[in-house]
Scaffold this motif. Structure first.
Motif, PDB file in Angstrom:
ATOM      1  N   GLY A   6       0.808  -1.134  -0.014  1.00 63.66           N
ATOM      2  CA  GLY A   6       0.063   0.083   0.114  1.00 63.66           C
ATOM      3  C   GLY A   6       0.887   1.234   0.055  1.00 63.66           C
ATOM      4  N   LEU A   7       2.043   1.243  -0.018  1.00 60.76           N
ATOM      5  CA  LEU A   7       2.750   2.352   0.087  1.00 60.76           C
ATOM      6  C   LEU A   7       3.624   2.559  -1.261  1.00 60.76           C
ATOM      7  N   SER A   8       3.594   3.709  -1.963  1.00 55.76           N
ATOM      8  CA  SER A   8       4.280   4.157  -3.104  1.00 55.76           C
ATOM      9  C   SER A   8       5.778   3.707  -2.824  1.00 55.76           C
ATOM     10  N   THR A   9       6.348   2.922  -3.589  1.00 58.06           N
ATOM     11  CA  THR A   9       7.747   2.485  -3.672  1.00 58.06           C
ATOM     12  C   THR A   9       8.612   2.856  -4.882  1.00 58.06           C
ATOM     13  N   PRO A  10       9.857   3.317  -5.132  1.00 59.32           N
ATOM     14  CA  PRO A  10      10.622   3.754  -6.163  1.00 59.32           C
ATOM     15  C   PRO A  10      10.726   2.277  -6.844  1.00 59.32           C
ATOM     16  N   ALA A  11      10.699   2.407  -8.126  1.00 60.86           N
ATOM     17  CA  ALA A  11      10.817   1.192  -9.151  1.00 60.86           C
ATOM     18  C   ALA A  11      12.252   0.394  -8.900  1.00 60.86           C
ATOM     19  N   ASP A  12      13.102   1.353  -8.707  1.00 63.25           N
ATOM     20  CA  ASP A  12      14.256   0.606  -8.600  1.00 63.25           C
ATOM     21  C   ASP A  12      14.963   0.540  -7.211  1.00 63.25           C
ATOM     22  N   SER A  13      13.719   0.434  -6.268  1.00 64.32           N
ATOM     23  CA  SER A  13      14.225  -0.103  -4.841  1.00 64.32           C
ATOM     24  C   SER A  13      15.039  -1.334  -4.754  1.00 64.32           C
ATOM     25  N   LEU A  14      15.987  -1.187  -3.922  1.00 66.20           N
ATOM     26  CA  LEU A  14      16.814  -2.523  -3.668  1.00 66.20           C
ATOM     27  C   LEU A  14      16.501  -2.772  -2.128  1.00 66.20           C
ATOM     28  N   ALA A  15      15.302  -2.408  -1.563  1.00 65.21           N
ATOM     29  CA  ALA A  15      14.750  -2.804  -0.378  1.00 65.21           C
ATOM     30  C   ALA A  15      14.338  -4.473  -0.397  1.00 65.21           C
ATOM     31  N   PRO A  16      14.962  -5.267   0.256  1.00 67.57           N
ATOM     32  CA  PRO A  16      14.228  -6.684  -0.127  1.00 67.57           C
ATOM     33  C   PRO A  16      12.643  -6.767   0.280  1.00 67.57           C
ATOM     34  N   LEU A  17      12.111  -7.598  -0.663  1.00 64.23           N
ATOM     35  CA  LEU A  17      10.625  -7.868  -0.319  1.00 64.23           C
ATOM     36  C   LEU A  17      10.660  -9.049   0.609  1.00 64.23           C
ATOM     37  N   ALA A  18       9.529  -9.146   1.454  1.00 62.55           N
ATOM     38  CA  ALA A  18       9.497 -10.004   2.531  1.00 62.55           C
ATOM     39  C   ALA A  18       8.146 -11.068   2.041  1.00 62.55           C
ATOM     40  N   ASP A  19       8.200 -12.204   2.835  1.00 63.33           N
ATOM     41  CA  ASP A  19       7.102 -13.256   2.616  1.00 63.33           C
ATOM     42  C   ASP A  19       6.123 -12.438   2.863  1.00 63.33           C
ATOM     43  N   GLY A  20       5.060 -12.600   2.126  1.00 63.42           N
ATOM     44  CA  GLY A  20       3.408 -12.020   2.343  1.00 63.42           C
ATOM     45  C   GLY A  20       3.499 -10.675   1.864  1.00 63.42           C
TER      46      GLY A  20
END
Length: 89
Positions: A63-77
């Protein structure tokens, strides 16, 4: 909760993104660490039209706008919404 190398990401596609994906949503299993930038690259590899849509879309992570080039890891779920530009009014 500990970080895992395996994650299931929920993807929701809207408008032209859903048309290019051939579905409105899917669950993607990632065998290793995955970032939004990496996810975009993976989705763009699905074909010319999907690559075009991914290149012009904006993304929401949980639900939060995120930069398309974000290198933050996505988490399970995590839920990722793919929002192409909308036309009309």
């Amino acid at each position: 909760m500990t970080a895992s190398a395996h994650a299931v990401i929920e993807l929701r596609y809207f408008a032209a993104a859903a048309q290019a994906a051939g579905r409105a949503e899917e669950r993607l299993e990632a065998a290793g660490p995955l970032t939004l930038a990496g996810l975009r690259e993976q989705l763009a590899g699905r074909g010319v039209e999907m690559a075009r849509i991914i290149s012009i879309s904006t993304f929401l992570v949980n639900g939060l706008s995120t930069p398309a080039d974000s290198l933050a890891p996505l988490a399970d779920g995590d839920r990722v919404d793919v929002l192409p530009p909308f036309a009309g009014g």
